[in-house]
Design an enzyme around this catalytic site. Structure first.
Site, PDB file in Angstrom:
ATOM      1  N   LYS A   7     -51.249  -9.382  72.349  1.00 19.49           N
ATOM      2  CA  LYS A   7     -50.394 -10.293  70.956  1.00 19.49           C
ATOM      3  C   LYS A   7     -50.438 -11.413  71.561  1.00 19.49           C
ATOM      4  O   LYS A   7     -49.956 -12.263  72.724  1.00 19.49           O
ATOM      5  CB  LYS A   7     -49.301  -9.544  70.772  1.00 19.49           C
ATOM      6  CG  LYS A   7     -49.465  -7.444  70.692  1.00 19.49           C
ATOM      7  CD  LYS A   7     -48.048  -7.305  70.533  1.00 19.49           C
ATOM      8  CE  LYS A   7     -48.588  -5.505  69.715  1.00 19.49           C
ATOM      9  NZ  LYS A   7     -47.349  -5.028  69.145  1.00 19.49           N
ATOM     10  N   TYR A  41     -51.900  -2.198  60.804  1.00 18.27           N
ATOM     11  CA  TYR A  41     -50.573  -1.769  60.824  1.00 18.27           C
ATOM     12  C   TYR A  41     -49.994  -0.853  59.822  1.00 18.27           C
ATOM     13  O   TYR A  41     -49.135   0.031  59.732  1.00 18.27           O
ATOM     14  CB  TYR A  41     -49.335  -2.827  61.398  1.00 18.27           C
ATOM     15  CG  TYR A  41     -49.297  -3.036  63.731  1.00 18.27           C
ATOM     16  CD1 TYR A  41     -49.156  -2.004  64.287  1.00 18.27           C
ATOM     17  CD2 TYR A  41     -49.639  -3.953  63.250  1.00 18.27           C
ATOM     18  CE1 TYR A  41     -49.628  -2.015  65.420  1.00 18.27           C
ATOM     19  CE2 TYR A  41     -49.638  -4.246  64.986  1.00 18.27           C
ATOM     20  CZ  TYR A  41     -50.093  -3.473  66.001  1.00 18.27           C
ATOM     21  OH  TYR A  41     -49.860  -3.559  67.274  1.00 18.27           O
ATOM     22  N   PHE A  61     -39.431  -2.365  60.807  1.00 18.05           N
ATOM     23  CA  PHE A  61     -39.928  -2.989  61.127  1.00 18.05           C
ATOM     24  C   PHE A  61     -41.043  -3.790  60.791  1.00 18.05           C
ATOM     25  O   PHE A  61     -42.099  -4.474  61.817  1.00 18.05           O
ATOM     26  CB  PHE A  61     -39.331  -3.103  62.555  1.00 18.05           C
ATOM     27  CG  PHE A  61     -40.952  -1.793  63.377  1.00 18.05           C
ATOM     28  CD1 PHE A  61     -42.166  -1.303  63.489  1.00 18.05           C
ATOM     29  CD2 PHE A  61     -39.532  -0.297  63.975  1.00 18.05           C
ATOM     30  CE1 PHE A  61     -43.197  -1.239  63.238  1.00 18.05           C
ATOM     31  CE2 PHE A  61     -40.803   0.779  63.630  1.00 18.05           C
ATOM     32  CZ  PHE A  61     -42.438   0.199  63.495  1.00 18.05           C
ATOM     33  N   ARG A 119     -53.063   3.625  77.796  1.00 13.82           N
ATOM     34  CA  ARG A 119     -51.415   3.411  77.162  1.00 13.82           C
ATOM     35  C   ARG A 119     -50.546   3.727  78.341  1.00 13.82           C
ATOM     36  O   ARG A 119     -49.872   3.180  78.517  1.00 13.82           O
ATOM     37  CB  ARG A 119     -51.860   5.175  76.553  1.00 13.82           C
ATOM     38  CG  ARG A 119     -52.173   5.358  75.124  1.00 13.82           C
ATOM     39  CD  ARG A 119     -51.245   4.500  73.996  1.00 13.82           C
ATOM     40  NE  ARG A 119     -50.329   4.731  74.109  1.00 13.82           N
ATOM     41  CZ  ARG A 119     -49.834   4.185  72.720  1.00 13.82           C
ATOM     42  NH1 ARG A 119     -50.460   3.284  71.622  1.00 13.82           N
ATOM     43  NH2 ARG A 119     -48.450   4.176  72.594  1.00 13.82           N
ATOM     44  N   THR A 126     -43.320   1.551  74.715  1.00 11.60           N
ATOM     45  CA  THR A 126     -43.573   0.796  73.632  1.00 11.60           C
ATOM     46  C   THR A 126     -42.276  -0.048  73.619  1.00 11.60           C
ATOM     47  O   THR A 126     -42.450  -1.428  73.280  1.00 11.60           O
ATOM     48  CB  THR A 126     -43.748   1.572  71.982  1.00 11.60           C
ATOM     49  OG1 THR A 126     -43.895   2.460  71.732  1.00 11.60           O
ATOM     50  CG2 THR A 126     -43.138   0.647  70.541  1.00 11.60           C
ATOM     51  N   ARG A 176     -46.667  -3.793  79.813  1.00 14.41           N
ATOM     52  CA  ARG A 176     -44.669  -3.873  79.395  1.00 14.41           C
ATOM     53  C   ARG A 176     -43.360  -4.611  79.826  1.00 14.41           C
ATOM     54  O   ARG A 176     -42.777  -4.795  79.635  1.00 14.41           O
ATOM     55  CB  ARG A 176     -45.139  -3.232  77.611  1.00 14.41           C
ATOM     56  CG  ARG A 176     -45.329  -2.542  77.119  1.00 14.41           C
ATOM     57  CD  ARG A 176     -46.024  -1.730  76.114  1.00 14.41           C
ATOM     58  NE  ARG A 176     -46.580  -1.997  74.848  1.00 14.41           N
ATOM     59  CZ  ARG A 176     -46.545  -1.408  74.135  1.00 14.41           C
ATOM     60  NH1 ARG A 176     -46.660   0.306  73.972  1.00 14.41           N
ATOM     61  NH2 ARG A 176     -47.657  -1.196  72.979  1.00 14.41           N
ATOM     62  N   ASN A 195     -44.077  -6.931  72.136  1.00 17.12           N
ATOM     63  CA  ASN A 195     -44.301  -6.412  73.739  1.00 17.12           C
ATOM     64  C   ASN A 195     -46.172  -6.371  74.383  1.00 17.12           C
ATOM     65  O   ASN A 195     -46.332  -5.241  74.703  1.00 17.12           O
ATOM     66  CB  ASN A 195     -43.966  -4.457  72.936  1.00 17.12           C
ATOM     67  CG  ASN A 195     -44.801  -3.859  71.725  1.00 17.12           C
ATOM     68  OD1 ASN A 195     -45.406  -4.487  72.164  1.00 17.12           O
ATOM     69  ND2 ASN A 195     -44.844  -3.162  72.208  1.00 17.12           N
ATOM     70  N   HIS A 216     -50.837  -3.855  72.621  1.00 23.50           N
ATOM     71  CA  HIS A 216     -51.575  -2.719  71.812  1.00 23.50           C
ATOM     72  C   HIS A 216     -53.076  -2.126  72.377  1.00 23.50           C
ATOM     73  O   HIS A 216     -53.716  -2.908  72.473  1.00 23.50           O
ATOM     74  CB  HIS A 216     -52.476  -3.282  70.349  1.00 23.50           C
ATOM     75  CG  HIS A 216     -52.839  -2.055  69.349  1.00 23.50           C
ATOM     76  ND1 HIS A 216     -52.024  -0.523  68.864  1.00 23.50           N
ATOM     77  CD2 HIS A 216     -54.004  -1.826  69.556  1.00 23.50           C
ATOM     78  CE1 HIS A 216     -52.909  -0.061  68.166  1.00 23.50           C
ATOM     79  NE2 HIS A 216     -54.411  -0.115  68.701  1.00 23.50           N
ATOM     80  N   GLU A 244     -60.449   0.871  64.971  1.00 24.89           N
ATOM     81  CA  GLU A 244     -59.940   0.276  65.252  1.00 24.89           C
ATOM     82  C   GLU A 244     -60.919  -0.976  65.845  1.00 24.89           C
ATOM     83  O   GLU A 244     -60.564  -2.500  66.080  1.00 24.89           O
ATOM     84  CB  GLU A 244     -58.867   0.142  66.191  1.00 24.89           C
ATOM     85  CG  GLU A 244     -57.438   0.855  65.991  1.00 24.89           C
ATOM     86  CD  GLU A 244     -56.599   1.100  67.117  1.00 24.89           C
ATOM     87  OE1 GLU A 244     -55.337   2.054  65.466  1.00 24.89           O
ATOM     88  OE2 GLU A 244     -56.274   0.921  67.533  1.00 24.89           O
TER      89      GLU A 244
HETATM   90  P1  IDP Z   1     -47.375   1.820  70.210  1.00 21.91           P
HETATM   91  O1  IDP Z   1     -47.886   0.256  70.329  1.00 21.91           O
HETATM   92  O2  IDP Z   1     -46.930   1.616  71.332  1.00 21.91           O
HETATM   93  O3  IDP Z   1     -48.401   2.660  69.893  1.00 21.91           O
HETATM   94  P2  IDP Z   1     -46.126   2.058  67.943  1.00 21.91           P
HETATM   95  O4  IDP Z   1     -44.710   3.044  67.885  1.00 21.91           O
HETATM   96  O5  IDP Z   1     -47.241   2.544  66.831  1.00 21.91           O
HETATM   97  O6  IDP Z   1     -46.241   1.908  69.074  1.00 21.91           O
HETATM   98  O7  IDP Z   1     -45.683   0.910  67.153  1.00 21.91           O
HETATM   99  C1  IDP Z   1     -46.778  -0.109  66.702  1.00 21.91           C
HETATM  100  C2  IDP Z   1     -45.967  -1.616  67.074  1.00 21.91           C
HETATM  101  O8  IDP Z   1     -44.719  -1.903  66.084  1.00 21.91           O
HETATM  102  C3  IDP Z   1     -45.324  -1.546  68.648  1.00 21.91           C
HETATM  103  O9  IDP Z   1     -46.076  -1.871  69.330  1.00 21.91           O
HETATM  104  C4  IDP Z   1     -43.983  -2.222  68.251  1.00 21.91           C
HETATM  105  O10 IDP Z   1     -45.169  -4.186  68.588  1.00 21.91           O
HETATM  106  C5  IDP Z   1     -43.377  -2.202  66.754  1.00 21.91           C
HETATM  107  N1  IDP Z   1     -42.578  -1.933  66.291  1.00 21.91           N
HETATM  108  C6  IDP Z   1     -42.183  -0.205  67.033  1.00 21.91           C
HETATM  109  N2  IDP Z   1     -40.990  -0.173  66.892  1.00 21.91           N
HETATM  110  C7  IDP Z   1     -40.457  -1.161  66.427  1.00 21.91           C
HETATM  111  C8  IDP Z   1     -38.792  -1.089  66.294  1.00 21.91           C
HETATM  112  O11 IDP Z   1     -37.811  -0.416  66.303  1.00 21.91           O
HETATM  113  N3  IDP Z   1     -38.495  -2.350  66.731  1.00 21.91           N
HETATM  114  C9  IDP Z   1     -39.673  -3.479  66.067  1.00 21.91           C
HETATM  115  N4  IDP Z   1     -40.564  -3.504  66.601  1.00 21.91           N
HETATM  116  C10 IDP Z   1     -41.100  -2.277  66.717  1.00 21.91           C
HETATM  117 MG    MG Z   2     -49.269   2.810  67.910  1.00 20.98          MG
END
Ligand code: IDP
Ligand code: MG
Length: 140
Positions: free
Chosen positions: A11, A51, A59, A87, A93, A104, A114, A117, A128
């Site tokens: 990212k 996304y 968010f 993962r 996350t 992370r 974070n 992805h 993807e």
């Molecule tokens: P992942 O990347 O671990 O699969 P997901 O739940 O798919 O997590 O969420 C996608 C992305 O959205 C996360 O990597 C993060 O950057 C962002 N995200 C998820 N939850 C939050 C939140 O509560 N606040 C801000 N950003 C979030």
């Molecule tokens: Mg995800």
């Protein structure tokens, strides 16, 4: 376990801080092979499509803005059980909940920024990868 391919994005918080190589070192140390990689600036539309599953989340806007705030590195990773393995290499996350040694935990700034992805299942990995790479860019 079978050899799989998964999709990764480093990212903007990673490219901004010049951490591409440091993150790639963790990926390779875990036994994953970076078989395709390019640095791109993605459009708002591409970020929204990528996304789309999160469109209704509070968010979503912040997430899209952060993904277009600078270059990203899109990658295809290959290896034994690559989807699950990556993962694990990513960590949770929320970086405050991620295990030591994960991408992370080591590098993320916040749950939004974070660092990387990774696809969450074989179906999403296929979709993807196809979104960002053509077949002749994947040489193994
Ligand atoms: P992942 O990347 O671990 O699969 P997901 O739940 O798919 O997590 O969420 C996608 C992305 O959205 C996360 O990597 C993060 O950057 C962002 N995200 C998820 N939850 C939050 C939140 O509560 N606040 C801000 N950003 C979030
Ligand atoms: Mg995800």
């Amino acid at each position: 376990m079978a050899i799989e391919r998964t999709f990764s994005i480093l990212k903007p918080d990673v490219t901004r801080r010049n951490l591409t190589g440091a993150v790639n070192a963790l990926i390779e140390k875990a036994g994953l092979r970076i078989i395709a990689q390019k640095r791109v600036l993605i459009t708002k539309g591409q970020a929204e499509t990528f996304y789309a599953v999160h469109r209704e989340r509070p968010f979503f806007g912040e997430l899209v803005e952060s993904m277009i705030s600078g270059p990203v590195v899109v990658q295809v990773l290959e290896g034994e059980g690559a989807i699950q393995k990556y993962r694990e290499v990513l960590g949770a996350t929320d970086p405050s909940k991620a295990d030591p040694g994960t991408i992370r935990k080591e590098f993320a700034l916040s749950i939004g920024e974070n660092s990387a992805h990774g696809s969450d299942a074989p179906e999403t990995a296929t979709i993807e990868i196809a979104q960002w790479f053509s077949g002749n860019e994947l040489v193994g």
